[in-house]
Motif scaffolding. Structure first.
Motif, PDB file in Angstrom:
ATOM      1  N   THR A  98       0.832  -1.204   0.000  1.00  0.00           N
ATOM      2  CA  THR A  98       0.000   0.000   0.000  1.00  0.00           C
ATOM      3  C   THR A  98       0.865   1.251   0.000  1.00  0.00           C
ATOM      4  O   THR A  98       0.598   2.220  -0.731  1.00  0.00           O
ATOM      5  N   TYR A  99       1.909   1.234   0.801  1.00  0.00           N
ATOM      6  CA  TYR A  99       2.838   2.365   0.869  1.00  0.00           C
ATOM      7  C   TYR A  99       3.495   2.602  -0.487  1.00  0.00           C
ATOM      8  O   TYR A  99       3.590   3.741  -0.961  1.00  0.00           O
ATOM      9  N   ALA A 100       3.918   1.534  -1.142  1.00  0.00           N
ATOM     10  CA  ALA A 100       4.543   1.661  -2.458  1.00  0.00           C
ATOM     11  C   ALA A 100       3.565   2.243  -3.471  1.00  0.00           C
ATOM     12  O   ALA A 100       3.937   3.061  -4.320  1.00  0.00           O
ATOM     13  N   ARG A 101       2.300   1.829  -3.392  1.00  0.00           N
ATOM     14  CA  ARG A 101       1.295   2.324  -4.312  1.00  0.00           C
ATOM     15  C   ARG A 101       1.093   3.828  -4.207  1.00  0.00           C
ATOM     16  O   ARG A 101       0.705   4.482  -5.177  1.00  0.00           O
ATOM     17  N   SER A 102       1.370   4.385  -3.054  1.00  0.00           N
ATOM     18  CA  SER A 102       1.147   5.820  -2.854  1.00  0.00           C
ATOM     19  C   SER A 102       2.234   6.680  -3.479  1.00  0.00           C
ATOM     20  O   SER A 102       2.062   7.894  -3.613  1.00  0.00           O
ATOM     21  N   CYS A 104       3.251   8.044  -6.067  1.00  0.00           N
ATOM     22  CA  CYS A 104       2.970   8.488  -7.429  1.00  0.00           C
ATOM     23  C   CYS A 104       2.179   9.786  -7.384  1.00  0.00           C
ATOM     24  O   CYS A 104       1.306   9.965  -6.518  1.00  0.00           O
ATOM     25  N   TYR A 105       2.486  10.689  -8.302  1.00  0.00           N
ATOM     26  CA  TYR A 105       1.739  11.942  -8.434  1.00  0.00           C
ATOM     27  C   TYR A 105       1.789  12.378  -9.893  1.00  0.00           C
ATOM     28  O   TYR A 105       2.871  12.490 -10.470  1.00  0.00           O
ATOM     29  N   ARG A 106       0.617  12.548 -10.481  1.00  0.00           N
ATOM     30  CA  ARG A 106       0.504  12.912 -11.891  1.00  0.00           C
ATOM     31  C   ARG A 106       1.266  11.940 -12.794  1.00  0.00           C
ATOM     32  O   ARG A 106       1.946  12.334 -13.746  1.00  0.00           O
ATOM     33  N   GLY A 107       1.201  10.663 -12.435  1.00  0.00           N
ATOM     34  CA  GLY A 107       1.793   9.633 -13.265  1.00  0.00           C
ATOM     35  C   GLY A 107       3.288   9.473 -13.137  1.00  0.00           C
ATOM     36  O   GLY A 107       3.890   8.685 -13.880  1.00  0.00           O
ATOM     37  N   LYS A 108       3.901  10.160 -12.179  1.00  0.00           N
ATOM     38  CA  LYS A 108       5.350  10.071 -12.001  1.00  0.00           C
ATOM     39  C   LYS A 108       5.679   9.676 -10.562  1.00  0.00           C
ATOM     40  O   LYS A 108       4.906   9.935  -9.642  1.00  0.00           O
ATOM     41  N   PRO A 109       6.866   9.065 -10.358  1.00  0.00           N
ATOM     42  CA  PRO A 109       7.278   8.738  -8.988  1.00  0.00           C
ATOM     43  C   PRO A 109       7.352   9.995  -8.129  1.00  0.00           C
ATOM     44  O   PRO A 109       7.849  11.030  -8.570  1.00  0.00           O
ATOM     45  N   TYR A 110       6.861   9.887  -6.908  1.00  0.00           N
ATOM     46  CA  TYR A 110       6.777  11.063  -6.036  1.00  0.00           C
ATOM     47  C   TYR A 110       6.643  10.600  -4.591  1.00  0.00           C
ATOM     48  O   TYR A 110       5.995   9.592  -4.308  1.00  0.00           O
ATOM     49  N   ILE A 111       7.260  11.328  -3.682  1.00  0.00           N
ATOM     50  CA  ILE A 111       7.022  11.132  -2.256  1.00  0.00           C
ATOM     51  C   ILE A 111       6.855  12.503  -1.638  1.00  0.00           C
ATOM     52  O   ILE A 111       7.692  13.389  -1.828  1.00  0.00           O
ATOM     53  N   GLY A 112       5.742  12.701  -0.969  1.00  0.00           N
ATOM     54  CA  GLY A 112       5.451  14.003  -0.377  1.00  0.00           C
ATOM     55  C   GLY A 112       5.369  13.922   1.128  1.00  0.00           C
ATOM     56  O   GLY A 112       5.723  12.917   1.746  1.00  0.00           O
ATOM     57  N   GLU A 113       4.860  14.978   1.723  1.00  0.00           N
ATOM     58  CA  GLU A 113       4.825  15.047   3.177  1.00  0.00           C
ATOM     59  C   GLU A 113       3.683  14.222   3.763  1.00  0.00           C
ATOM     60  O   GLU A 113       3.880  13.467   4.709  1.00  0.00           O
TER      61      GLU A 113
END
Length: 223
Positions: A98-102, A104-113
């Motif tokens: 589930t963590y890995a699935r998150s 993503c942002y706008r179709g690109k790899p992303y990690i946010g706050e």
């Protein structure tokens, strides 16, 4: 008067003695910390859950990758170091997927706050505060948690996977620098994927140092 995810951090350091493991029931409870898109920072059952708005560090329920990483390290320790009946390898595996699935942002790899616990939408994703908030130690969760390379100071290599036995037919973690050697850890249920034989195998500089037909804890000594 509220349970918070931060309360699980002591297990990150193996601090609690035996007898407190039932706290981990909250990890699986939808009224506790369990949400479709991750581990919530506060329990859903509290009347003020997600009531403060977002953007100024109100940790009242949204998923925080930093806390997720801390919790999953603690969970790995509970699974390996404590006798308990509340959580299992499947719970770790599901939480990490589930963590890995998150990521993503706008179709690109992303990690946010932080992100919405229901739909996975990143909160304030374009702000300098959130963008590239990469202190989640995600790689460690895969290497030492999922695949199970447990770091030690001596020359013994311990691999204790947290992958359920029926989850994957094969995986390989390769080119891992460890005590001046290079490790490869592979699992091949049939032996046909990598051609190295059936089961879990550990190699150091190309030399096999441990093996098991089952996906279970193994150990070997560096050559």
């Amino acid at each position: 008067d509220v349970r918070e995810e931060i309360g699980l951090i002591p297990w990150y350091f193996d601090l609690p003695g035996p007898g407190y493991e039932q706290a981990w029931q909250q990890l699986l409870d939808p009224q506790g910390f369990n949400a479709p898109m991750g581990i919530m920072t506060a329990e859903r059952r509290h009347p003020r859950f997600r009531s403060h708005g977002v953007g100024t560090c109100e940790w009242d329920g949204a998923v925080w990758p930093y806390a997720t990483s801390q919790t999953l390290v603690g969970l790995a320790n509970v699974l390996r170091d404590y006798q308990q009946q509340y959580v299992n390898k499947g719970d770790y595996f599901d939480a990490l997927v589930t963590y890995a699935r998150s990521h993503c942002y706008r179709g690109k790899p992303y990690i946010g706050e932080y992100l919405d616990e229901q739909n996975g939408a990143w909160l304030t994703p374009d702000s300098d505060r959130s963008r590239y908030y990469n202190h989640s130690t995600f790689c460690d969760l895969v290497i030492s948690g999922l695949v199970g390379l447990v770091p030690r100071e001596d020359n013994t290599v311990v691999v204790d996977p947290l992958i359920p036995a029926d989850a994957w037919d094969w995986f390989c973690l390769d080119n891992v620098p460890y005590h001046g050697r290079t490790l490869a850890i592979l699992w091949d249920r049939t032996g046909r994927k990598y051609g190295k034989g059936i089961g879990l195998r550990i190699f150091a500089d190309g030399v096999e140092i441990a093996q098991s037909d089952e996906l279970t804890r193994v150990s070997g000594v560096l050559p």
